[in-house]
Design a protein around this motif. Structure first.
Motif, short mmCIF file in Angstrom:
data_model
loop_
_atom_site.label_atom_id
_atom_site.label_comp_id
_atom_site.label_asym_id
_atom_site.label_seq_id
_atom_site.Cartn_x
_atom_site.Cartn_y
_atom_site.Cartn_z
N GLN A 228 2.83 4.77 -0.05
CA GLN A 228 3.00 4.66 1.40
C GLN A 228 2.23 5.77 2.11
O GLN A 228 2.20 6.91 1.63
CB GLN A 228 4.47 4.81 1.80
CG GLN A 228 5.42 3.77 1.26
CD GLN A 228 6.83 4.00 1.79
OE1 GLN A 228 7.10 3.84 2.99
NE2 GLN A 228 7.73 4.39 0.91
N LYS A 244 6.20 0.16 12.91
CA LYS A 244 5.28 -0.97 12.78
C LYS A 244 4.30 -0.71 11.65
O LYS A 244 3.94 0.43 11.36
CB LYS A 244 4.52 -1.22 14.08
CG LYS A 244 3.51 -0.14 14.45
CD LYS A 244 2.68 -0.56 15.66
CE LYS A 244 1.61 0.49 15.97
NZ LYS A 244 0.74 0.09 17.10
N SER A 245 3.90 -1.78 10.99
CA SER A 245 2.82 -1.68 10.03
C SER A 245 1.51 -1.75 10.79
O SER A 245 1.44 -2.26 11.90
CB SER A 245 2.90 -2.82 9.01
OG SER A 245 4.10 -2.76 8.29
N LYS A 308 1.07 0.85 1.61
CA LYS A 308 1.80 0.41 2.78
C LYS A 308 1.51 1.41 3.90
O LYS A 308 1.80 2.61 3.78
CB LYS A 308 3.30 0.39 2.47
CG LYS A 308 4.19 0.08 3.67
CD LYS A 308 4.07 -1.35 4.11
CE LYS A 308 5.09 -1.67 5.20
NZ LYS A 308 4.96 -3.05 5.67
N HIS A 310 2.17 2.55 7.81
CA HIS A 310 3.06 2.30 8.93
C HIS A 310 3.19 3.52 9.84
O HIS A 310 2.88 4.64 9.48
CB HIS A 310 4.46 1.81 8.50
CG HIS A 310 5.03 2.46 7.29
ND1 HIS A 310 5.86 1.80 6.43
CD2 HIS A 310 4.88 3.69 6.78
CE1 HIS A 310 6.22 2.61 5.45
NE2 HIS A 310 5.65 3.76 5.65
N GLU A 326 11.59 1.17 1.78
CA GLU A 326 10.26 0.61 1.51
C GLU A 326 9.78 1.02 0.12
O GLU A 326 9.16 0.23 -0.60
CB GLU A 326 9.26 1.09 2.57
CG GLU A 326 9.47 0.55 3.97
CD GLU A 326 8.85 -0.83 4.13
OE1 GLU A 326 8.21 -1.32 3.18
OE2 GLU A 326 9.04 -1.42 5.22
#
Length: 331
Positions: A228, A244-245, A308, A310, A326
């Motif tokens: 991430q 938000k991504s 990921k 975000h 996540e």
């Protein structure tokens, strides 16, 4: 060899290696040579110094002890040349020049320094980035204390792609805590680490470096895949988590990420403040090149494809719970 004066007519040379990258250091200044010989690290990165007799070629940092201030880079000879008088500020300038020339070495091999905190769990890393005072350190601390992460870096990480997957390579393992932030997070822990400062003290300006073990949390290092990347901002007054991504079509995020990677190679004025001298008039030139720009874009594509991405803004407990969830779903 050096003569007995503070500088010499002939250059002496050494091989300087930082985190596996090597340059040649040349100087006519004995104190500068001795200073680099006695260094133990360069901004937390492992460091080696080896005397050599002859010029070997390759990337070179040359320092001349002279009364004037100048700095230039010769592409053909791959040499960063600097001159300035050696005085009480000079060791800071030499370290800045070292970081600059080694950033060139790193970027040639696809490694990047990034202003971020990082934690690791189940063999995968979370990288926390954002502007100064966005809460990166406290978020990392909370993830370690409450969600079982190990600490990897407080303020700077070195990253690279390994088989197209972005990895952490090095991080600064010392945690730099600000008393005001830690008191708000955990008053009992703050009292244990800082004691009780007297009245009238500006708590925001009191900081302490601690090792993770002293806080009862684990730490880790080495090559770790990044799962991430989160742009974070604590907001204790928010009632909801704003999350938000994103992908690299978000031009603001793209620009921020790229500028972070490029900042250490683009040069600038080195100007430490001191009572005697307010400004050191040394401009370090940009070492950026189109080929390095292309490598950075390729790394960003790898980040988009394997991590990921975000943006998280809100209360601490909401941000860390989201990151942990996540991580559990992806790991």
């Amino acid at each position: 060899m050096f003569n007995t004066a503070s500088h010499m007519d002939m250059y002496s040379r050494a091989k300087v290696t930082v985190a596996g990258h090597t340059i040649i250091f040349e100087t006519n200044c004995l104190p500068a040579y001795q200073y680099l010989r006695e260094l133990s690290d360069v901004s937390f990165l492992p460091y080696q110094f080896e005397d050599i007799n002859d010029a070997l070629g390759g990337t070179t940092l040359r320092y001349d002890h002279r009364p004037d201030y100048s700095c230039s880079y010769d592409d053909e000879r791959d040499t960063l040349e600097a001159s300035f008088p050696w005085d009480t500020l000079s060791h800071n300038i030499i370290r800045a020049l070292l970081w600059h020339i080694f950033e060139l070495q790193r970027q040639r091999t696809g490694e990047y320094a990034f202003h971020a905190s990082a934690v690791v769990r189940d063999g995968f890393a979370v990288v926390l980035t954002g502007p100064a005072e966005s809460g990166k350190t406290i978020i990392a601390l909370d993830l370690c204390l409450k969600y079982g992460f190990d600490f990897y870096a407080n303020d700077v990480v070195i990253m690279r792609a390994q088989e197209e997957t972005p990895h952490l390579l090095f991080g600064d393992l010392t945690i730099r805590l600000r008393l005001s932030s830690l008191q708000e997070y955990d008053a009992e822990l703050a009292a244990r680490l800082f004691g009780h400062p007297g009245g009238g003290t500006d708590l925001w300006d009191i900081k302490r470096n601690v090792v993770p073990k002293s806080l009862g949390i684990g730490s880790t290092s080495g090559l770790v895949p990044i799962l991430q990347l989160a742009f974070v901002q604590l907001d204790k007054y928010s009632q909801v988590l704003h999350a938000k991504s994103f992908d690299w079509s978000d031009s603001n995020r793209q620009r921020y990420f790229h500028n972070e990677m490029a900042a250490n190679i683009r040069g600038g004025i080195y100007a430490p403040v001191q009572e005697v001298r307010n400004l050191v008039p040394l401009f370090i030139p940009s070492l950026d090149r189109p080929s390095l720009f292309s490598k950075r874009l390729a790394f960003m594509e790898d980040m988009a494809g394997h991590c990921k991405l975000h943006t998280l803004r809100g209360r601490l407990q909401d941000i860390t719970a989201r990151i942990s969830r996540e991580h559990r779903n992806k790991a």
